[in-house]
Design an enzyme around this catalytic site. Structure first.
Site, PDB file in Angstrom:
ATOM      1  N   TYR A 135       0.806  -1.223   0.000  1.00 33.97           N
ATOM      2  CA  TYR A 135       0.000   0.000   0.000  1.00 33.97           C
ATOM      3  C   TYR A 135       0.839   1.273   0.000  1.00 33.97           C
ATOM      4  O   TYR A 135       0.310   2.369  -0.194  1.00 33.97           O
ATOM      5  CB  TYR A 135      -0.960   0.005   1.190  1.00 33.97           C
ATOM      6  CG  TYR A 135      -2.173  -0.875   0.942  1.00 33.97           C
ATOM      7  CD1 TYR A 135      -3.128  -0.502   0.003  1.00 33.97           C
ATOM      8  CD2 TYR A 135      -2.338  -2.081   1.612  1.00 33.97           C
ATOM      9  CE1 TYR A 135      -4.226  -1.308  -0.253  1.00 33.97           C
ATOM     10  CE2 TYR A 135      -3.433  -2.894   1.364  1.00 33.97           C
ATOM     11  CZ  TYR A 135      -4.368  -2.505   0.435  1.00 33.97           C
ATOM     12  OH  TYR A 135      -5.458  -3.305   0.166  1.00 33.97           O
ATOM     13  N   GLU A 221      -6.461 -28.920  10.924  1.00 30.32           N
ATOM     14  CA  GLU A 221      -6.545 -28.263   9.613  1.00 30.32           C
ATOM     15  C   GLU A 221      -7.503 -27.086   9.608  1.00 30.32           C
ATOM     16  O   GLU A 221      -7.157 -25.992   9.156  1.00 30.32           O
ATOM     17  CB  GLU A 221      -6.984 -29.289   8.552  1.00 30.32           C
ATOM     18  CG  GLU A 221      -7.187 -28.663   7.180  1.00 30.32           C
ATOM     19  CD  GLU A 221      -7.774 -29.620   6.159  1.00 30.32           C
ATOM     20  OE1 GLU A 221      -8.168 -29.153   5.076  1.00 30.32           O
ATOM     21  OE2 GLU A 221      -7.844 -30.852   6.440  1.00 30.32           O
ATOM     22  N   ASP A 274      -8.559 -33.339   7.198  1.00 27.51           N
ATOM     23  CA  ASP A 274      -9.597 -34.043   6.450  1.00 27.51           C
ATOM     24  C   ASP A 274      -9.003 -35.252   5.745  1.00 27.51           C
ATOM     25  O   ASP A 274      -7.829 -35.255   5.334  1.00 27.51           O
ATOM     26  CB  ASP A 274     -10.223 -33.119   5.399  1.00 27.51           C
ATOM     27  CG  ASP A 274     -11.190 -32.116   6.001  1.00 27.51           C
ATOM     28  OD1 ASP A 274     -11.650 -32.342   7.133  1.00 27.51           O
ATOM     29  OD2 ASP A 274     -11.485 -31.102   5.334  1.00 27.51           O
TER      30      ASP A 274
END
Length: 393
Positions: A135, A221, A274
């Site tokens: 920025y 996770e 997962d």
């Protein structure tokens, strides 16, 4: 539950294996000449001045300056070590960034610009975030992704860890449980007093005085699962322990924080992801690292991380209902084939077997699929039994 709170818990952990890993890590660091201590400001300044000197010498000879950067995006530059993970080879291929080539001139200029920003930050002993850099001149950089990539290129080119360049990234990971530490500004952080976890500091290198009675660290996770375990008071019932989530693919701060926990406490670290190729790859990033950051593997990887779950064999063993399973997509199958070819899978026969099960069944399951067995099955049955009886690989 009492078992997890007793010294006998460690009898269930392969302590000999972990001691061996620690010893090998030490040897690897000595052999490879990896700096285990933080790079000093003067070393950063000298490294940048060497680059600038090379540019000036080229100009003095009326030659177009050229920067040489290691190629971070190819597996041909990667070697695998059980004790470190994925690391960049010493004589890796490079790419030239020319100042006189229309395709690379802007990239050359941006590297020199950010080098000047880093030089000033280090000289004044101040810090900025990657977003601060972007920025400061949005039109020049064009995108945050460009800034991020250049900073990593500079880190690789200078052979200096990114955190020593005084440019920080905003953390997204959270930590909870039995952990107390002091941030660089003197703030004392107590991780078990916040019901939703504590944001991992942006300057992990500045974290001091870490204290814990935790018997293990559990990497999770997803943030949703992390929050669910906190709501179920998992740390109180199965602890003392430390919970960490990178909220998906972990940022560097989360990975560095996990490595700092390992270096400081050397307690067992487990991963709960997962049961799908994406989750497995996330665990591999914590354990073995990534191709793009392989040049800094010694500071980021924790090869002792164990895969606690959700294992493909768990799906069969627990008789998870078919309605809770999801067919593998074409993209999933492609990722799975890629994982099966990774060098670290060859060294993990039990992992290979689990991947074969997933390939054969062509099904995946999220951690939340265990709620099909009971709403609190994960925190009250699955994890306690796994930890007690050694159900990890």
């Amino acid at each position: 539950m009492a078992f997890l709170q007793s010294p006998d818990f460690f009898d269930c952990v392969d302590c000999h294996r972990m001691s061996l890993v620690r010893a090998v890590l030490k040897v690897e660091d000595e052999v490879c000449g990896i700096a285990v201590e933080p790079v000093t400001s003067s070393q950063v300044i000298v490294a940048i001045e060497k680059i600038v000197q090379g540019v000036l010498e080229s100009l003095s000879r009326n030659e177009a300056p050229v920067l040489t950067v290691e190629n971070r995006s190819t597996w041909s530059n990667i070697e695998f070590s059980d004790s470190v993970g994925l690391q960049m080879v010493k004589d890796c291929s490079t790419r030239k960034i020319r100042s006189d080539c229309p395709r690379s001139a802007l990239h050359f200029a941006l590297i020199m610009k950010i080098l000047s920003v880093i030089y000033k930050l280090v000289q004044t002993d101040t810090y900025a975030t990657k977003r601060d850099v972007f920025y400061d001149n949005v039109q020049l950089y064009g995108s945050q992704k460009t800034v991020d990539s250049i900073i990593i290129d500079i880190s690789c080119m200078l052979k200096i860890p990114r955190r020593s360049l005084h440019i920080l990234s905003t953390s997204k990971g959270c930590v909870a449980g039995d952990l107390v530490f002091t941030e660089e500004d003197g703030t004392r952080v107590i991780c078990n007093t916040n019901s939703s976890g504590v944001l991992i500091p942006s300057n992990v290198d500045g974290v001091l005085n870490m204290r814990t009675q935790a018997r293990f660290v559990l990497i999770i996770e997803k943030d949703a699962t992390f929050q669910r375990l906190l709501d179920d008071d998992f740390c109180g019932k199965c602890g003392p322990c430390i919970l960490i989530t990178g909220k998906g693919v972990p940022d560097l701060n989360t990975r560095f924080f996990v490595r700092k926990l390992w270096d400081t406490f050397q307690i067992p670290i487990f991963a709960l992801v997962d049961c799908d190729p994406h989750g497995i790859e996330i665990m591999c990033i914590y354990k073995y690292g990534s191709v793009s950051m392989s040049f800094e593997a010694h500071h980021l990887t924790v090869p002792s991380v164990a895969w606690l779950g959700l294992l493909p064999s768990d799906i069969e063993r627990l008789n998870v209902p078919q309605r809770a399973l999801i067919p593998l997509s074409e993209e999933d199958q492609k990722k799975l084939r890629s994982l099966e070819k990774r060098p670290y899978v060859a060294s993990q026969p039990l992992w290979k077997r689990e991947l074969e099960i997933m390939t054969l069944r062509k099904m995946k399951a999220e951690i939340q699929s265990l709620t099909s067995l009971s709403p609190t099955y994960l925190s009250r049955v699955y994890l306690p039994n796994k930890l007690q009886y050694g159900g990890w690989i």
